[in-house]
Each structure stands twice: as C-alpha cells, then as structure tokens.
Design a protein around this motif. Structure first.
Motif, PDB file in Angstrom:
ATOM      1  N   ILE A  14      14.044  56.063 -16.962  1.00 27.00           N
ATOM      2  CA  ILE A  14      13.024  56.512 -16.005  1.00 27.00           C
ATOM      3  C   ILE A  14      13.612  57.631 -15.159  1.00 27.00           C
ATOM      4  O   ILE A  14      14.669  57.467 -14.550  1.00 27.00           O
ATOM      5  CB  ILE A  14      12.558  55.362 -15.089  1.00 27.00           C
ATOM      6  CG1 ILE A  14      11.973  54.214 -15.904  1.00 27.00           C
ATOM      7  CG2 ILE A  14      11.547  55.872 -14.070  1.00 27.00           C
ATOM      8  CD1 ILE A  14      11.702  52.961 -15.084  1.00 27.00           C
ATOM      9  N   THR A  15      12.935  58.767 -15.125  1.00 25.87           N
ATOM     10  CA  THR A  15      13.329  59.865 -14.239  1.00 25.87           C
ATOM     11  C   THR A  15      12.386  59.894 -13.046  1.00 25.87           C
ATOM     12  O   THR A  15      11.160  59.915 -13.221  1.00 25.87           O
ATOM     13  CB  THR A  15      13.295  61.220 -14.961  1.00 25.87           C
ATOM     14  OG1 THR A  15      14.343  61.256 -15.935  1.00 25.87           O
ATOM     15  CG2 THR A  15      13.499  62.375 -13.986  1.00 25.87           C
ATOM     16  N   THR A  16      12.949  59.880 -11.857  1.00 24.74           N
ATOM     17  CA  THR A  16      12.152  59.955 -10.629  1.00 24.74           C
ATOM     18  C   THR A  16      12.334  61.334 -10.009  1.00 24.74           C
ATOM     19  O   THR A  16      13.459  61.748  -9.717  1.00 24.74           O
ATOM     20  CB  THR A  16      12.567  58.863  -9.627  1.00 24.74           C
ATOM     21  OG1 THR A  16      12.399  57.578 -10.233  1.00 24.74           O
ATOM     22  CG2 THR A  16      11.709  58.931  -8.369  1.00 24.74           C
ATOM     23  N   ILE A  17      11.225  62.033  -9.841  1.00 29.37           N
ATOM     24  CA  ILE A  17      11.214  63.347  -9.192  1.00 29.37           C
ATOM     25  C   ILE A  17      10.561  63.169  -7.827  1.00 29.37           C
ATOM     26  O   ILE A  17       9.427  62.703  -7.724  1.00 29.37           O
ATOM     27  CB  ILE A  17      10.438  64.380 -10.029  1.00 29.37           C
ATOM     28  CG1 ILE A  17      11.083  64.543 -11.410  1.00 29.37           C
ATOM     29  CG2 ILE A  17      10.373  65.721  -9.298  1.00 29.37           C
ATOM     30  CD1 ILE A  17      10.266  65.402 -12.376  1.00 29.37           C
ATOM     31  N   THR A  18      11.285  63.521  -6.772  1.00 29.05           N
ATOM     32  CA  THR A  18      10.791  63.343  -5.408  1.00 29.05           C
ATOM     33  C   THR A  18      10.680  64.693  -4.717  1.00 29.05           C
ATOM     34  O   THR A  18      11.660  65.440  -4.645  1.00 29.05           O
ATOM     35  CB  THR A  18      11.737  62.438  -4.597  1.00 29.05           C
ATOM     36  OG1 THR A  18      11.908  61.191  -5.284  1.00 29.05           O
ATOM     37  CG2 THR A  18      11.167  62.170  -3.208  1.00 29.05           C
ATOM     38  N   LYS A  42      12.846  69.681 -17.797  1.00 26.03           N
ATOM     39  CA  LYS A  42      14.144  69.061 -18.047  1.00 26.03           C
ATOM     40  C   LYS A  42      13.981  67.592 -18.436  1.00 26.03           C
ATOM     41  O   LYS A  42      14.599  67.116 -19.395  1.00 26.03           O
ATOM     42  CB  LYS A  42      15.007  69.179 -16.778  1.00 26.03           C
ATOM     43  CG  LYS A  42      16.372  68.521 -16.859  1.00 26.03           C
ATOM     44  CD  LYS A  42      17.109  68.700 -15.533  1.00 26.03           C
ATOM     45  CE  LYS A  42      18.437  67.945 -15.528  1.00 26.03           C
ATOM     46  NZ  LYS A  42      19.143  68.096 -14.221  1.00 26.03           N
ATOM     47  N   ALA A  43      13.136  66.871 -17.700  1.00 28.86           N
ATOM     48  CA  ALA A  43      12.922  65.450 -17.993  1.00 28.86           C
ATOM     49  C   ALA A  43      12.248  65.261 -19.345  1.00 28.86           C
ATOM     50  O   ALA A  43      12.602  64.362 -20.118  1.00 28.86           O
ATOM     51  CB  ALA A  43      12.090  64.808 -16.888  1.00 28.86           C
ATOM     52  N   ASP A  44      11.274  66.111 -19.644  1.00 29.15           N
ATOM     53  CA  ASP A  44      10.523  65.991 -20.900  1.00 29.15           C
ATOM     54  C   ASP A  44      11.417  66.261 -22.104  1.00 29.15           C
ATOM     55  O   ASP A  44      11.222  65.673 -23.172  1.00 29.15           O
ATOM     56  CB  ASP A  44       9.342  66.956 -20.882  1.00 29.15           C
ATOM     57  CG  ASP A  44       8.348  66.695 -22.012  1.00 29.15           C
ATOM     58  OD1 ASP A  44       7.958  65.520 -22.196  1.00 29.15           O
ATOM     59  OD2 ASP A  44       7.952  67.655 -22.695  1.00 29.15           O
ATOM     60  N   GLU A  45      12.385  67.138 -21.941  1.00 26.52           N
ATOM     61  CA  GLU A  45      13.278  67.497 -23.042  1.00 26.52           C
ATOM     62  C   GLU A  45      14.467  66.554 -23.169  1.00 26.52           C
ATOM     63  O   GLU A  45      15.212  66.624 -24.153  1.00 26.52           O
ATOM     64  CB  GLU A  45      13.773  68.938 -22.852  1.00 26.52           C
ATOM     65  CG  GLU A  45      12.665  69.977 -23.009  1.00 26.52           C
ATOM     66  CD  GLU A  45      13.125  71.388 -22.686  1.00 26.52           C
ATOM     67  OE1 GLU A  45      14.257  71.534 -22.154  1.00 26.52           O
ATOM     68  OE2 GLU A  45      12.366  72.340 -22.944  1.00 26.52           O
TER      69      GLU A  45
END
Length: 260
Positions: A14-18, A42-45
């Motif tokens: 899980i990537t959390t972008i704040t 970046k997260a999608d790749e």
C-alpha cells in the motif's frame, strides 16, 4: 523528484500519498499538482504497490481547493490551458490509473479537492468532512472534471444544486448521496482505508486493472462500456492470474496471484 508539498510512503503493498500543505489547508497549486502526478506515476509503476491511499495532512482538510492566487489574473486562453493541463496531468490521470486509488477525505474537500477525490476510484470520509464545489461564487465553474464526475456520482439534479448554490454538504449527506462509500471518525479514517485496501489486495491486480478500464469506458463519450467489458473479460482468460484464481477455487485453497 524531491517532494516539498506531499509525502510518499509504501508499506505492505500500500502506498500512501499525503498532501502536506497544512498552512494552506492543503490547497492545490501548480507545484503540488506536478508532485502528485509524479507520485501517482511512481506508485503505479512500482510492482510492489497494489493500492494507493490519498489523504491530506492534519485534521482540518483533505484539500480545501485550488490556490486562487495563482490564476486570479489569467486570460481566457490561460484559463482554458489551466483546466486542460490539470485534467490531463492529475485528475484524468488518477481516474484511469491501473492501480486502485482510495481517497480518505479528512475535513474540507472543496473545489479542486473534491474534484481530486472524485477522480479516485473509492472515497471514504471522516465525520468532520465538508464537501462542495464553490467555484461559481468566484465567477468560474469547476474546471478539473467536477461538472462531469459529480453528476455521475450523485445524479444531475443534486449536482446542479451543489454547483449552483456553491454550498457544502457534510459527510453523512455525502454518504446519502453516494458521493462517499463510508463515513467514520477521523481517528479511524486511515485504519478503515487500510482495511479496505487489504481486502483489495487479496484479489487479482490484473483483473482489477481490467475492471477499472471497463467501468471507466461506460462513462466516456464514444466508448461502449459493454464492448469494453467483453474485451477485458476475454483478455483475463489469457492471464496467469486467471489460471491461478480458477485452480485455487477448484482446489479449495487461497489464491496466490502473480499479478500477470
């Protein structure tokens, strides 16, 4: 890319972008939009990221709108370019991302903030959240997809009322409208987001990507959603995830999807 306006953290798929501009109630400016684009890309790749959670820093705001000072003196051409570039770089980009995006709305989600939340695939809200599109009170209209996504989510009449009155609705009304899926306390917002993410993680990421494509097709001009569904359904049969999922079912075991 070094981030000044957001934070980025990956843990357990899980990537959390704040969005981290608390002094500006996390308002969107050009720099923040650029950073968000880079972070989502970046997260999608990243093969290890299976779900993205988007939220705002602090307890007051998810995103309290756009940074009006950046465009208050724009011309007609500049205004059109602002909307076109913003939609392409962030809002449409998020909506069509192959990785599922869950918006955890903490506090105010106004203007561009609500438009960003609506671009996510799933929305949940804290019970102190307030949502609205106040643009007409500034002599302009929502320009980052708000006039299109809000009617899709809440219906034409409610969308017109929200846009024309420039008013805000609270979290429970947003739940009633279907604008958000769940409402919880501020303290439980991220745990709920992570719980939903964990349920998504159990399933095939390839099939989830196909579902995103098919669902989005039904809301796009010139696209036939049913045909897109047939195409994506057929493609699933050629994936390793389909082989694993069906074999796991037949063998009465938990699937271990390779994501291919």
């Amino acid at each position: 890319m070094a981030y000044e306006n957001i934070t980025f953290n990956t843990s357990g798929n899980i990537t959390t972008i704040t969005i981290n501009r608390p002094s500006k109630l996390n308002a969107l400016n050009k720099a923040t939009i650029n950073e968000l684009h880079d972070a989502f890309k970046k997260a999608d790749e990243d093969a290890t990221t299976k779900v993205i959670i988007l939220t705002g820093s602090g307890e007051k705001a998810f995103v309290a709108g756009a940074d009006i000072s950046e465009f208050a003196d724009f011309s007609v051409a500049q205004g059109g370019k602002l909307a076109a570039e913003g939609q392409a770089k962030l809002f449409d980009f998020v909506a069509h991302l192959s990785t599922p995006v869950l918006a955890a709305i903490n506090g105010f989600a106004l203007g561009g903030g609500l438009e960003l939340a609506m671009a996510a695939h799933i929305r949940i809200a804290s019970d102190n959240a307030k949502m609205g599109l106040p643009e007409v009170s500034l002599g302009v209209i929502p320009g980052y997809g708000g006039t299109q996504r809000l009617p899709q989510l809440v219906g034409k009449g409610r969308a017109f009322e929200m846009i024309m009155t420039a008013g805000m609705i609270d979290a429970n009304q947003a739940l009633q409208y279907g604008l958000v899926n769940h409402v919880t306390t501020l303290e439980e917002l991220l745990p709920l987001a992570e719980n939903l993410a964990s349920k998504i993680l159990k399933n095939s990421p390839v099939a989830i990507e196909a579902a995103i494509t098919a669902v989005n097709a039904g809301f796009e001009d010139g696209e036939n959603g049913y045909e897109a569904e047939i195409t994506q359904f057929g493609k699933c049969f050629g994936t390793a995830d389909f082989q694993e999922g069906t074999q796991a079912f037949l063998q009465k075991r938990k699937a271990n999807f390779p994501g291919k």
